[in-house]
Design a protein around this motif. Sequence first.
Motif, short mmCIF file in Angstrom:
data_model
loop_
_atom_site.label_atom_id
_atom_site.label_comp_id
_atom_site.label_asym_id
_atom_site.label_seq_id
_atom_site.Cartn_x
_atom_site.Cartn_y
_atom_site.Cartn_z
N ASP A 87 4.18 13.60 -18.66
CA ASP A 87 4.28 12.79 -19.42
C ASP A 87 3.53 12.65 -20.72
N ASP A 88 2.37 13.98 -20.11
CA ASP A 88 1.71 13.41 -21.87
C ASP A 88 1.31 14.08 -22.59
N ILE A 89 1.63 13.71 -23.84
CA ILE A 89 2.77 14.53 -25.50
C ILE A 89 1.60 15.03 -25.73
N ARG A 90 0.81 14.52 -26.00
CA ARG A 90 -0.62 15.18 -26.34
C ARG A 90 -1.63 16.91 -25.77
N VAL A 91 -0.66 16.64 -24.88
CA VAL A 91 -0.99 18.04 -23.83
C VAL A 91 0.10 19.38 -23.40
N PRO A 92 -0.08 20.12 -24.14
CA PRO A 92 1.07 21.10 -24.38
C PRO A 92 1.89 22.12 -23.12
N PHE A 93 1.35 22.08 -22.01
CA PHE A 93 1.20 22.04 -20.85
C PHE A 93 0.21 21.47 -19.65
N GLY A 94 1.16 20.91 -18.66
CA GLY A 94 0.35 20.38 -17.61
C GLY A 94 0.30 20.78 -16.54
N HIS A 95 0.22 20.31 -14.96
CA HIS A 95 0.22 20.65 -14.11
C HIS A 95 0.55 19.78 -12.78
N ALA A 96 1.90 19.86 -13.58
CA ALA A 96 2.83 18.26 -12.59
C ALA A 96 3.68 19.20 -11.74
N VAL B 28 0.99 -1.20 -0.04
CA VAL B 28 -0.15 0.00 -0.59
C VAL B 28 1.06 1.39 0.15
N VAL B 29 1.80 1.21 1.02
CA VAL B 29 2.54 2.50 0.52
C VAL B 29 3.61 2.58 -0.42
N ARG B 30 4.18 1.54 -1.12
CA ARG B 30 4.72 1.94 -2.27
C ARG B 30 3.65 2.10 -3.54
N THR B 31 2.56 1.87 -3.22
CA THR B 31 1.84 1.95 -4.26
C THR B 31 1.05 3.50 -4.35
N ALA B 32 0.94 4.09 -3.01
CA ALA B 32 0.53 5.19 -3.42
C ALA B 32 1.92 6.41 -3.74
N ALA B 33 2.23 5.31 -2.95
CA ALA B 33 3.79 6.82 -3.24
C ALA B 33 3.70 7.16 -4.70
N SER B 34 3.22 5.92 -5.14
CA SER B 34 4.49 5.88 -6.37
C SER B 34 2.94 6.56 -7.23
N ALA B 35 1.61 6.42 -6.78
CA ALA B 35 0.77 7.40 -7.57
C ALA B 35 0.79 9.00 -7.24
N LEU B 36 1.52 9.16 -5.74
CA LEU B 36 1.79 10.53 -5.75
C LEU B 36 2.33 10.73 -6.71
N ARG B 37 3.47 10.73 -7.19
CA ARG B 37 4.56 10.49 -8.25
C ARG B 37 4.65 10.90 -9.07
N VAL B 38 2.93 10.19 -9.98
CA VAL B 38 2.71 10.34 -11.31
C VAL B 38 2.30 11.40 -11.28
N MET B 39 1.68 11.64 -9.63
CA MET B 39 0.77 13.48 -10.48
C MET B 39 1.37 13.98 -10.31
N THR B 40 2.92 13.97 -10.16
CA THR B 40 3.94 15.30 -10.38
C THR B 40 3.98 14.98 -12.00
N PHE B 41 4.25 13.85 -12.70
CA PHE B 41 4.91 13.77 -14.27
C PHE B 41 4.26 14.56 -15.35
#
Length: 444
Positions: free
Chosen positions: A227-236, A212-225
Amino acid sequence: MGSKQIAQETFDDAVQENITEFEMEPEEAVREAVQQFESQGVDLSNIVKAVRPPASENGQRQKHQILLTLDALSRAVAEQDVAELPEHLSAFAAQCKEQLAFRYLAGQKGAYPVVFSACQLAAADRDLLLQALCTLSALLDGQPDLLDGAGQRLVLQSLRERPQDAELTLAGLRCVRHACLKHERNRQELVKAGVLPVLTAAIVRHGDSAEVVRTAASALRVMTFDDDIRVPFGHAHDHAKMIVLENDGLRVLIEAAKAFTDNSGVLSELCATLSRLSVRNEFCQEIVDLGGLNFMVTLLADCMEHPVSSGNWFGNWQAVMVLPRVLQICEQGCAALCVLALRKPEHCGVIMEGGGALAALQAMKAHPREAAVQKQACMLIRNLVSRSRDFSQPILEMGAELLITEARAAHRDCDDVARAALRDLGCKVELRELWTGQKGSLAQ
């Protein structure tokens, strides 16, 4: 990888033609079709490379096994046959996990509405809901576009209604992570819906569960990516600030690490997430104030004479660094320290005193073929000496010049950072003038 795409039916027809026209065996027919399309530059990563059963007597095309399983699941959902759902969900999830091509084909043939309906049917049954969420997670892996607004609300609702259930929480977290990887719209909509406090609360509430800790931390980290080439500006950057300022993310992650002294997977994920959240000077300072810097340095370098099995977290990082089975922690540990050392001479002093530079060099020596480890270690060394030249000579005496030179020669991705590290260490570096203003292209 090729940029051309073909439909599954096109590949299946080519395989069948090889069998009927050229009398090939099924396995040979598949190999021949693969070679044929790859030679034309076709990307077959989403294609099921298997022989489809021959057409029936009435000429109706048969289906691949994943689609037959999907049909069975669809019938159970349509008939609301709760007794049959577990078997079909289990079979479908298992096939989705086998390879991306299976779940891609299923996704193209309407699997998401079926699995979503299964989740709705299972809402009142804890065990069935767990199975349905695991199936949804398996389907979303590599296919975040499938998730819609209703699916987002369903996943969040399942996380909020049973927060004490570690298994259900883990299944929901995996759905969130798969849905947000390389998908900016899902990230933004889930953040607006309140997923960040759910993620940090899961780490606190289930602090004894490594997965749970590993997956939740990973999900938090993904929120700061970004990495979506379809979007010019993200909210990382905005998401990173929200995790830290509104959800006390730094404290949550640093405290969580104390429960996993011998779990390299959890520690590497926590370090990676901390490095992604260090987007402002005050955040770096907060990590230091919370004891995060001392934790990282000590874990990285203070175990020269202690076995990893000692159970002493604050004496294990360096021994961990040189074990192949925990390669990722080498990269993420160096990356986290690299961020904290950037333009912070006082932090560099703590890292040097704790043996962080020596540990980074030992990681380079232990993993010479791993470009990511070499690159992060070079960046750390460079940040340590760029504003603290007094550290150059001690680091050179540790053998840094040879290791960095070897990394530069072995890995193209390391060339720039290795050259910068050597330059700031005071070593002789060949600086080429790539363009002199004359007409013509840049030198390669």
